[in-house]
Write a protein that holds these residues in place. Structure first.
Motif, PDB file in Angstrom:
ATOM      1  N   ARG A 167       2.290  -0.382   1.495  1.00 18.08           N
ATOM      2  CA  ARG A 167       1.655   0.566   0.147  1.00 18.08           C
ATOM      3  C   ARG A 167       1.275   2.213   0.640  1.00 18.08           C
ATOM      4  N   ARG A 168       2.325   2.818   0.919  1.00 21.43           N
ATOM      5  CA  ARG A 168       2.049   4.233   1.374  1.00 21.43           C
ATOM      6  C   ARG A 168       1.367   5.030   0.497  1.00 21.43           C
ATOM      7  N   VAL A 169       0.190   5.624   0.948  1.00 23.08           N
ATOM      8  CA  VAL A 169      -0.696   6.323  -0.070  1.00 23.08           C
ATOM      9  C   VAL A 169       0.215   7.956   0.099  1.00 23.08           C
ATOM     10  N   ARG A 170       0.356   8.361  -1.246  1.00 24.15           N
ATOM     11  CA  ARG A 170       1.134   9.602  -1.390  1.00 24.15           C
ATOM     12  C   ARG A 170       0.070  10.469  -2.087  1.00 24.15           C
ATOM     13  N   SER A 171      -0.972  10.281  -2.761  1.00 27.95           N
ATOM     14  CA  SER A 171      -1.679  11.291  -3.065  1.00 27.95           C
ATOM     15  C   SER A 171      -3.320  10.823  -3.333  1.00 27.95           C
ATOM     16  N   ILE A 172      -4.055  11.500  -3.115  1.00 25.76           N
ATOM     17  CA  ILE A 172      -5.671  11.143  -3.053  1.00 25.76           C
ATOM     18  C   ILE A 172      -6.220  12.325  -4.254  1.00 25.76           C
ATOM     19  N   GLU A 173      -7.108  11.812  -5.023  1.00 24.92           N
ATOM     20  CA  GLU A 173      -7.837  12.628  -5.998  1.00 24.92           C
ATOM     21  C   GLU A 173      -9.350  12.604  -5.663  1.00 24.92           C
ATOM     22  N   ARG A 174     -10.128  13.613  -5.579  1.00 26.02           N
ATOM     23  CA  ARG A 174     -11.478  13.527  -5.515  1.00 26.02           C
ATOM     24  C   ARG A 174     -12.135  13.535  -6.853  1.00 26.02           C
ATOM     25  N   GLY A 175     -13.005  12.456  -7.259  1.00 24.79           N
ATOM     26  CA  GLY A 175     -13.579  12.514  -8.475  1.00 24.79           C
ATOM     27  C   GLY A 175     -15.229  12.190  -8.225  1.00 24.79           C
ATOM     28  N   GLU A 176     -15.869  12.409  -8.919  1.00 30.59           N
ATOM     29  CA  GLU A 176     -17.467  11.974  -8.815  1.00 30.59           C
ATOM     30  C   GLU A 176     -17.813  10.711  -9.473  1.00 30.59           C
ATOM     31  N   PRO A 177     -18.146   9.970  -9.110  1.00 27.00           N
ATOM     32  CA  PRO A 177     -18.423   9.695  -7.461  1.00 27.00           C
ATOM     33  C   PRO A 177     -17.188   9.063  -6.764  1.00 27.00           C
ATOM     34  N   ARG A 178     -16.097   8.874  -7.262  1.00 21.67           N
ATOM     35  CA  ARG A 178     -15.223   7.968  -6.884  1.00 21.67           C
ATOM     36  C   ARG A 178     -13.821   8.668  -6.451  1.00 21.67           C
ATOM     37  N   TRP A 179     -13.099   8.134  -5.498  1.00 19.26           N
ATOM     38  CA  TRP A 179     -11.853   8.687  -4.960  1.00 19.26           C
ATOM     39  C   TRP A 179     -10.832   7.982  -5.592  1.00 19.26           C
ATOM     40  N   THR A 180      -9.642   8.483  -5.940  1.00 19.15           N
ATOM     41  CA  THR A 180      -8.426   7.707  -6.297  1.00 19.15           C
ATOM     42  C   THR A 180      -7.413   7.985  -5.608  1.00 19.15           C
ATOM     43  N   VAL A 181      -6.712   6.658  -5.265  1.00 16.27           N
ATOM     44  CA  VAL A 181      -5.861   6.996  -4.210  1.00 16.27           C
ATOM     45  C   VAL A 181      -4.447   6.539  -4.792  1.00 16.27           C
ATOM     46  N   ARG A 182      -3.363   6.821  -4.550  1.00 11.09           N
ATOM     47  CA  ARG A 182      -2.162   6.498  -5.261  1.00 11.09           C
ATOM     48  C   ARG A 182      -1.224   6.128  -4.284  1.00 11.09           C
ATOM     49  N   GLY A 183      -0.526   5.035  -4.606  1.00  5.79           N
ATOM     50  CA  GLY A 183       0.791   4.793  -3.802  1.00  5.79           C
ATOM     51  C   GLY A 183       2.030   5.186  -4.034  1.00  5.79           C
ATOM     52  N   GLU A 184       3.370   4.943  -3.463  1.00  2.40           N
ATOM     53  CA  GLU A 184       4.280   5.767  -3.818  1.00  2.40           C
ATOM     54  C   GLU A 184       4.863   5.106  -5.181  1.00  2.40           C
ATOM     55  N   SER A 185       4.709   3.730  -5.460  1.00  7.25           N
ATOM     56  CA  SER A 185       5.149   3.015  -6.732  1.00  7.25           C
ATOM     57  C   SER A 185       4.321   3.399  -8.126  1.00  7.25           C
ATOM     58  N   GLY A 186       3.273   4.360  -7.742  1.00  5.64           N
ATOM     59  CA  GLY A 186       2.257   4.714  -8.771  1.00  5.64           C
ATOM     60  C   GLY A 186       1.006   3.842  -8.855  1.00  5.64           C
ATOM     61  N   GLU A 187       0.865   2.662  -8.150  1.00  2.42           N
ATOM     62  CA  GLU A 187      -0.269   2.003  -7.952  1.00  2.42           C
ATOM     63  C   GLU A 187      -1.312   2.687  -7.772  1.00  2.42           C
ATOM     64  N   ALA A 188      -2.562   2.298  -8.313  1.00  2.00           N
ATOM     65  CA  ALA A 188      -3.928   3.168  -7.959  1.00  2.00           C
ATOM     66  C   ALA A 188      -5.013   2.462  -7.477  1.00  2.00           C
ATOM     67  N   TRP A 189      -5.814   2.984  -6.829  1.00  2.00           N
ATOM     68  CA  TRP A 189      -7.121   2.296  -6.272  1.00  2.00           C
ATOM     69  C   TRP A 189      -8.358   3.319  -6.275  1.00  2.00           C
ATOM     70  N   ARG A 190      -9.510   2.778  -6.658  1.00  2.00           N
ATOM     71  CA  ARG A 190     -10.538   3.767  -6.830  1.00  2.00           C
ATOM     72  C   ARG A 190     -11.884   3.213  -5.793  1.00  2.00           C
ATOM     73  N   ALA A 191     -12.553   3.880  -5.378  1.00  2.00           N
ATOM     74  CA  ALA A 191     -13.556   3.534  -4.606  1.00  2.00           C
ATOM     75  C   ALA A 191     -14.539   4.642  -4.365  1.00  2.00           C
TER      76      ALA A 191
END
Ligand SMILES: Cc1cc2nc3c(=O)[nH]c(=O)nc-3n(C[C@H](O)[C@H](O)[C@H](O)COP(=O)(O)OP(=O)(O)OC[C@H]3O[C@@H](n4cnc5c(N)ncnc54)[C@H](O)[C@@H]3O)c2cc1C
Length: 375
Positions: A167-191
């Motif tokens: 799961r190579r991370v390709r993009s990271i977005e900063r939101g309030e109050p969570r970060w959204t991290v996206r992998g190569e295949s478009g999967e996303a995780w938030r914390a």
């Protein structure tokens, strides 16, 4: 979109050891770009823990980690092994400084003479132009990096933590109050908390997240494995290193692993050994020992990633709430991992700073990434 309390980027020793600690406090997801854990630096090290490397903070983190290595995992994480530091005539001042610095953390450091050094490591060249004095430290530990990685992974799973490889991370977005991290295949995780434990890539992750980088320097180091003297059982031979950073050698799977202690500037990459450094390693084996290198059984290279002051970084970024640095473990990331993971737990959860670390003189400020912007 999968939600967690903590996202850790990097499935090396730094990321997994911290994740194992944090899993007791909330849901952790570790994202590793490679298919295997420890594929980069954590799987390419010399796997030795000793007091002959690093500054005061590194030695203190090493001292604090020893108890974990000896007590956790029913003895599977390490075995005791002598560390022998040798000096030519010109290296004697460095040997004296080393003795002073090591004695502050180990009672087991003592001077040794050429006869004992040869007994401990029979191929050592001694006498004029070669080793004339040494230090033996009985507090050395040979670590098992795979057992460490698997142990931390097991602890995580016991707490419902998740390790995702490939799961190579390709993009990271900063939101309030969570970060959204996206992998190569478009999967996303938030914390709400994002831990950057990406080793040589830690600055790249910061860049993706819009966080000011730490100017980390990945430096390539080479290892070769050569045949032992015919008929020799080398299993209990010590880790032998010159008092200045020039050469080390230690047993490895029935052979001898040696390094010219090279530090070659590199970008973050799948490091490969260069012919020049392999030849240099073989030359130094013959320079410091009576061995003649007929065959190189294995060779590899890995990256040791340092900040400017060569002290590891653990702490929240001042410019991005929830972005936590865990980087810059250089050439001591295995031997300091348990202590650093404990520091990470305290800093991320806001709990008390570990008393044992305080007693060893390590404060949160010593490893705070912000110190690197001050000079
Ligand atoms: C030759 C050599 C000898 C060494 N000897 C010793 C020793 O004897 N004792 C000792 O304590 N230490 C030693 N070290 C140092 C030790 O290996 C390192 O300090 C330690 O492994 C660093 O761990 P890490 O988890 O930070 O990095 P890594 O193990 O490199 O882990 C970082 C991980 O992040 C992943 N990653 C990066 N970018 C992304 C992304 N975009 N998405 C998802 N994942 C990503 C990478 O794939 C990698 O697996 C040695 C190192 C080398 C190279």
């Amino acid at each position: 979109m999968d939600s967690a309390d903590f996202i850790v980027i990097g499935g090396g020793i730094a990321g997994l050891s911290a994740a194992a600690r944090l899993a007791a406090h909330g849901r952790v997801v570790v994202l590793e770009g490679e298919e295997a854990l420890g594929y980069h630096s954590s799987g390419r090290s010399a796997t030795f823990s000793h007091f002959g490397i690093g500054n005061r903070i590194v030695r203190a983190l090493t001292a604090h980690s020893r108890r974990y290595f000896l007590e956790a995992g029913d003895g599977a994480l390490c075995r005791r092994s002598t560390a022998l530091f040798v000096a030519t005539e010109e290296m004697l001042p460095a040997l004296r400084l080393l003795e002073r610095d090591m004695a502050a953390f180990s009672d087991a450091v003592r001077p040794t003479d050429p006869a004992e050094m040869e007994r401990l490591f029979p191929p050592l060249r001694t006498g004029p132009g070669a080793a004339v004095a040494g230090l033996a430290d009985g507090d050395g530990l040979r670590l098992d990096s795979d057992a460490m990685l698997q142990g931390f992974r097991r602890t995580m799973s016991e707490h419902r933590g998740t390790v995702l490889t490939g799961r190579r991370v390709r993009s990271i977005e900063r939101g309030e109050p969570r970060w959204t991290v996206r992998g190569e295949s478009g999967e996303a995780w938030r914390a709400p908390v994002l831990i950057d434990a990406a080793g040589a890539w830690a600055d790249e992750i910061a860049h993706m997240a819009g966080v000011r980088p730490l100017a980390l320097r990945p430096l390539r180091r080479t290892i070769i494995v050569v045949d032992p003297p015919p008929g020799a059982d080398v299993r209990h031979w010590p880790f032998v290193k010159t008092a200045v950073d020039d050469f080390y050698v230690l047993p490895e799977s029935g052979g001898l692993m040696a390094s010219p202690v090279d530090e070659v500037e590199s970008g973050p990459c799948d490091a490969q050994p260069e012919e020049y450094d392999v030849a240099l390693a073989a030359w130094k084996v013959e320079r410091y020992t009576h061995l003649s290198v007929e065959r190189i059984a294995h060779r590899w290279a890995g990256l040791r990633t340092f900040p400017a002051d060569r002290t590891p970084d653990a702490g929240f970024a001042a410019d991005a709430p929830g972005f936590f640095w865990l980087a810059g473990q250089g050439g001591f990331g295995l031997q300091t991992a348990p202590a650093l993971a404990e520091a990470v737990e305290a800093l991320v959860t806001g709990s008390h700073w570990p008393e044992a670390l305080a007693r060893l003189g390590v404060t949160a400020d010593d490893i705070a990434p912000g110190r690197l912007y001050e000079s």
